[in-house]
Write an enzyme that holds these catalytic residues in place. Structure first.
Site, short mmCIF file in Angstrom:
data_model
loop_
_atom_site.label_atom_id
_atom_site.label_comp_id
_atom_site.label_asym_id
_atom_site.label_seq_id
_atom_site.Cartn_x
_atom_site.Cartn_y
_atom_site.Cartn_z
N ASN A 7 0.72 -1.14 0.10
CA ASN A 7 0.11 0.03 -0.21
C ASN A 7 0.86 1.28 0.09
O ASN A 7 1.78 1.45 0.89
CB ASN A 7 -0.76 -0.06 1.34
CG ASN A 7 -1.86 1.13 1.24
OD1 ASN A 7 -1.40 2.33 1.00
ND2 ASN A 7 -3.27 0.91 1.64
N HIS A 10 0.92 5.96 2.17
CA HIS A 10 1.81 7.13 2.67
C HIS A 10 2.79 7.94 2.04
O HIS A 10 3.23 8.89 2.64
CB HIS A 10 2.46 6.17 4.04
CG HIS A 10 1.20 5.69 5.03
ND1 HIS A 10 0.68 6.67 5.76
CD2 HIS A 10 0.96 4.41 5.45
CE1 HIS A 10 -0.26 5.99 6.63
NE2 HIS A 10 0.09 4.76 6.35
N HIS A 43 -5.60 3.48 -1.65
CA HIS A 43 -7.10 3.88 -1.22
C HIS A 43 -7.41 5.39 -1.54
O HIS A 43 -6.69 6.16 -1.14
CB HIS A 43 -7.10 3.83 0.54
CG HIS A 43 -8.38 4.06 1.16
ND1 HIS A 43 -8.55 4.10 2.46
CD2 HIS A 43 -9.62 4.27 0.68
CE1 HIS A 43 -9.96 4.29 2.79
NE2 HIS A 43 -10.42 4.44 1.67
N ARG A 45 -9.51 7.99 -1.02
CA ARG A 45 -10.67 8.44 -0.31
C ARG A 45 -11.48 9.48 -0.90
O ARG A 45 -11.28 10.20 -1.91
CB ARG A 45 -10.22 9.16 1.11
CG ARG A 45 -9.21 8.15 1.92
CD ARG A 45 -8.97 8.60 3.09
NE ARG A 45 -8.49 7.48 4.17
CZ ARG A 45 -9.31 7.07 5.18
NH1 ARG A 45 -10.44 7.67 5.33
NH2 ARG A 45 -8.81 6.25 5.96
N ARG A 49 -7.45 12.94 0.24
CA ARG A 49 -6.40 13.63 1.11
C ARG A 49 -4.88 12.93 0.76
O ARG A 49 -4.07 13.57 1.14
CB ARG A 49 -6.83 13.20 2.27
CG ARG A 49 -6.75 11.97 3.09
CD ARG A 49 -7.06 12.07 4.47
NE ARG A 49 -6.77 10.79 5.14
CZ ARG A 49 -7.31 10.37 6.19
NH1 ARG A 49 -8.51 11.12 6.72
NH2 ARG A 49 -7.05 9.22 6.68
N THR A 101 -8.12 3.56 8.40
CA THR A 101 -9.66 2.62 8.62
C THR A 101 -9.24 1.94 9.87
O THR A 101 -8.42 1.35 10.36
CB THR A 101 -9.26 1.69 7.52
OG1 THR A 101 -8.86 1.94 6.10
CG2 THR A 101 -10.49 0.89 7.19
N GLU A 151 -10.67 -9.27 2.91
CA GLU A 151 -9.55 -8.97 3.61
C GLU A 151 -9.77 -8.90 5.43
O GLU A 151 -10.57 -8.10 5.75
CB GLU A 151 -9.14 -7.65 3.26
CG GLU A 151 -7.83 -7.40 3.83
CD GLU A 151 -7.34 -5.90 3.48
OE1 GLU A 151 -7.47 -5.42 2.40
OE2 GLU A 151 -6.38 -5.31 4.31
N HIS A 191 -3.72 -4.50 7.78
CA HIS A 191 -3.69 -3.47 8.72
C HIS A 191 -2.83 -3.69 9.85
O HIS A 191 -3.30 -4.41 10.80
CB HIS A 191 -5.18 -2.92 9.11
CG HIS A 191 -5.21 -1.46 9.40
ND1 HIS A 191 -5.27 -1.15 10.66
CD2 HIS A 191 -5.47 -0.41 8.54
CE1 HIS A 191 -5.48 0.34 10.61
NE2 HIS A 191 -5.46 0.72 9.37
N1 PXP Z 1 -5.90 -3.00 4.71
C1 PXP Z 1 -6.85 -1.75 4.47
C2 PXP Z 1 -8.27 -2.05 4.27
C3 PXP Z 1 -6.36 -0.47 5.01
O1 PXP Z 1 -7.14 0.37 5.00
C4 PXP Z 1 -4.80 -0.28 5.03
C5 PXP Z 1 -4.38 1.08 5.41
O2 PXP Z 1 -4.55 1.67 4.41
C6 PXP Z 1 -4.16 -1.61 5.01
C7 PXP Z 1 -4.61 -2.78 4.68
C8 PXP Z 1 -2.57 -1.34 5.34
O3 PXP Z 1 -2.28 -1.15 6.61
P1 PXP Z 1 -1.10 -0.73 7.21
O4 PXP Z 1 -0.75 0.74 6.58
O5 PXP Z 1 -1.10 -0.37 8.57
O6 PXP Z 1 0.00 -1.52 6.76
#
Ligand code: PXP
Length: 248
Positions: A7, A10, A43, A45, A49, A101, A151, A191
């Site tokens: 992901n 960030h 993601h 949003r 953002r 999330t 997920e 997550h």
């Molecule tokens: N899965 C989902 C549904 C998320 O919203 C996120 C964060 O954007 C992640 C996984 C990844 O989480 P992390 O950034 O804590 O690894």
């Protein structure tokens, strides 16, 4: 071995902190793939953002692995997904002002509302996944909706402060994953996973994919720091010698 979807939200968060052009999540996605990522997740949003619709479009043309679009189950986002045709859509709850999330979609409560909203995704053949808490009821609800995947939210596991609680959360995740596979669902998880807690989750064989962002981007900032400073020093040395352009 389960797949790793990286992901890159960030990276865009860092860019947006300065409203600048860099760092570019598309560059990060390419490097993540070079590093062995099996997929890229973003993601979008409602307020864009971090990841923008423009980022999504460029990623769609750039990502060579599997592009997963995380989004809220709204008609507006479904239209975006249909227009973009990512590899998969993961439906997530979105609360205004949340830092990240905060938990899974409650499919038991809102499943009936989601079915008609998600229908265009099914019609277009875009696989649909739902981010859910790892409970038997939520997995069953996902199966009833004929989703392609779930997920499992690993936040409770990842935030466990002792081994006993973490072990209990692994049992919960394992049971939910096993039921998901029995029901014909692909099972993903994510997550809050980091370089330590990922190991026990990776041992759950029913989990086919992990979605990880923050810990990877956080490590990338640090392991890249030495070279980034070194490169800047080199430019300063060049400038002090009268070179006008870094390539001479
Ligand atoms: N899965 C989902 C549904 C998320 O919203 C996120 C964060 O954007 C992640 C996984 C990844 O989480 P992390 O950034 O804590 O690894």
């Amino acid at each position: 071995m389960c797949r790793l979807s990286v992901n890159v939200d960030h990276v865009a968060t860092l860019r947006e902190a300065r409203k600048a052009q860099q760092p570019d999540p598309v560059h990060a996605a390419v490097l993540a793939e070079l590093g062995g990522a099996d997929g890229i997740t973003v993601h979008v949003r409602g307020d864009q953002r971090h990841i923008s619709i423009r980022d999504l479009r460029i990623l769609k043309d750039t990502v060579r692995t599997r592009l997963t679009l995380e989004m809220a189950p709204t008609a507006e986002m479904v239209a975006l997904a249909v227009a973009t045709a990512p590899f998969m859509v993961t439906l997530v709850p979105e609360n205004p002002g949340e830092v990240s999330t905060e938990g899974g979609l409650d499919l038991v409560a809102v499943g009936r509302d989601i079915a008609p909203i998600a229908a265009p995704l099914f019609d277009e053949g875009i696989p649909v996944c739902a981010f859910i808490d790892p409970t038997i009821e939520q997995v069953q609800a996902a199966a009833q909706l004929n989703l392609h995947a779930v997920e499992l939210c690993t936040t409770k596991y990842a935030s466990s402060t002792d081994g006993e609680t973490a072990g209990a959360q692994i049992e919960i995740l394992s049971a939910a994953a096993a039921l998901g596979v029995r029901k014909g669902l692909a099972v993903h998880a994510g997550h809050g996973l980091d370089y330590e807690n990922v190991i026990a989750v990776s041992a759950i064989h029913e989990i086919g994919e992990l979605s990880i962002g923050h810990s990877i981007v956080a490590r990338a900032v640090l392991v890249g720091m030495q070279k980034a400073v070194c490169d800047m020093r080199d430019r300063i040395v060049l400038g002090s010698r009268g070179v006008r352009h870094p390539r001479g």
